[in-house]
Design a protein around this motif. Structure first.
Motif, PDB file in Angstrom:
ATOM      1  N   SER A 152       7.026 -13.092 127.600  1.00 21.03           N
ATOM      2  CA  SER A 152       7.255 -13.837 126.231  1.00 21.03           C
ATOM      3  C   SER A 152       7.998 -12.935 125.231  1.00 21.03           C
ATOM      4  O   SER A 152       8.514 -13.493 124.556  1.00 21.03           O
ATOM      5  CB  SER A 152       6.037 -14.356 126.077  1.00 21.03           C
ATOM      6  OG  SER A 152       5.601 -15.341 127.196  1.00 21.03           O
ATOM      7  N   TYR A 153       7.629 -11.717 125.391  1.00 26.21           N
ATOM      8  CA  TYR A 153       8.010 -10.947 124.088  1.00 26.21           C
ATOM      9  C   TYR A 153       9.252  -9.834 124.441  1.00 26.21           C
ATOM     10  O   TYR A 153       9.324  -8.610 123.940  1.00 26.21           O
ATOM     11  CB  TYR A 153       6.974 -10.085 123.813  1.00 26.21           C
ATOM     12  CG  TYR A 153       5.875 -10.897 123.053  1.00 26.21           C
ATOM     13  CD1 TYR A 153       4.697 -11.405 123.849  1.00 26.21           C
ATOM     14  CD2 TYR A 153       6.116 -11.669 121.860  1.00 26.21           C
ATOM     15  CE1 TYR A 153       3.692 -12.169 123.370  1.00 26.21           C
ATOM     16  CE2 TYR A 153       4.903 -12.682 121.266  1.00 26.21           C
ATOM     17  CZ  TYR A 153       3.835 -12.701 122.272  1.00 26.21           C
ATOM     18  OH  TYR A 153       2.859 -13.817 121.957  1.00 26.21           O
TER      19      TYR A 153
ATOM     20  N   TRP B 280      13.180 -13.340 122.035  1.00 31.88           N
ATOM     21  CA  TRP B 280      11.992 -14.080 121.921  1.00 31.88           C
ATOM     22  C   TRP B 280      11.801 -14.182 120.238  1.00 31.88           C
ATOM     23  O   TRP B 280      11.043 -15.326 120.141  1.00 31.88           O
ATOM     24  CB  TRP B 280      10.889 -13.170 122.514  1.00 31.88           C
ATOM     25  CG  TRP B 280      10.649 -11.926 121.552  1.00 31.88           C
ATOM     26  CD1 TRP B 280      11.000 -10.639 122.122  1.00 31.88           C
ATOM     27  CD2 TRP B 280       9.697 -11.657 120.619  1.00 31.88           C
ATOM     28  NE1 TRP B 280      10.637  -9.689 120.884  1.00 31.88           N
ATOM     29  CE2 TRP B 280       9.847 -10.449 120.136  1.00 31.88           C
ATOM     30  CE3 TRP B 280       8.875 -12.596 119.793  1.00 31.88           C
ATOM     31  CZ2 TRP B 280       9.133 -10.073 119.206  1.00 31.88           C
ATOM     32  CZ3 TRP B 280       8.412 -11.920 118.734  1.00 31.88           C
ATOM     33  CH2 TRP B 280       8.275 -10.692 118.246  1.00 31.88           C
TER      34      TRP B 280
ATOM     35  N   ASN C 204       8.661 -19.444 130.023  1.00 26.07           N
ATOM     36  CA  ASN C 204       7.673 -18.392 129.890  1.00 26.07           C
ATOM     37  C   ASN C 204       6.329 -18.574 130.812  1.00 26.07           C
ATOM     38  O   ASN C 204       5.637 -17.772 131.091  1.00 26.07           O
ATOM     39  CB  ASN C 204       7.028 -18.334 128.222  1.00 26.07           C
ATOM     40  CG  ASN C 204       8.032 -17.796 127.286  1.00 26.07           C
ATOM     41  OD1 ASN C 204       9.167 -17.119 127.711  1.00 26.07           O
ATOM     42  ND2 ASN C 204       7.979 -18.001 126.184  1.00 26.07           N
TER      43      ASN C 204
END
Length: 123
Positions: A30-31, A53, A74
């Motif tokens: 997700s990052y 992101w 995600n």
């Protein structure tokens, strides 16, 4: 151990569509900033599309804008590249790439790479 596994490539006629997938593991999906690159025989690896992101709007190279769409799931740790209105000049090996920077680098200097999937557009 980071793993990026592409799938979805193949042979398609001009004007057709393909959807590439890149399943990721071993990193904070997700990052990460995610991108697709491609490399045709005898040519350098080139940026196709990317999504960060931290910046919601994806970025595309001019030649694919309006035809390709990058997206991410995600929950499934998967990045997609929907390719429509394919042209013979889209023929290449397509790679997904991940980077921890918040921008979307267009140079092929990403932290992690998949093994690539062949896309051939021909009648």
């Amino acid at each position: 151990q980071v793993q990026l596994v592409e799938s979805g490539g193949g042979l398609v006629q001009p004007g057709g569509s393909l959807r590439l997938s890149c399943a990721a593991s071993g990193l904070s999906f997700s990052y990460m900033t995610w991108a697709w690159f491609r490399q045709a025989p005898g040519k350098e690896r080139e940026f196709v599309a990317g999504v960060s992101w931290s910046v919601g709007t994806p970025y595309y190279t001019a030649s694919v804008k309006g035809r390709f769409t990058i997206s991410r799931d995600n929950a499934k740790s998967t990045v997609f590249l929907q390719m429509n209105s394919l042209k013979p000049e889209d023929t290449a090996v397509y790679y997904c790439a991940a980077d921890s920077r918040t921008v979307i680098p267009t140079k092929p200097r990403y932290d992690d790479w998949g093994q690539g999937t062949q896309v051939t557009v021909s009648s």
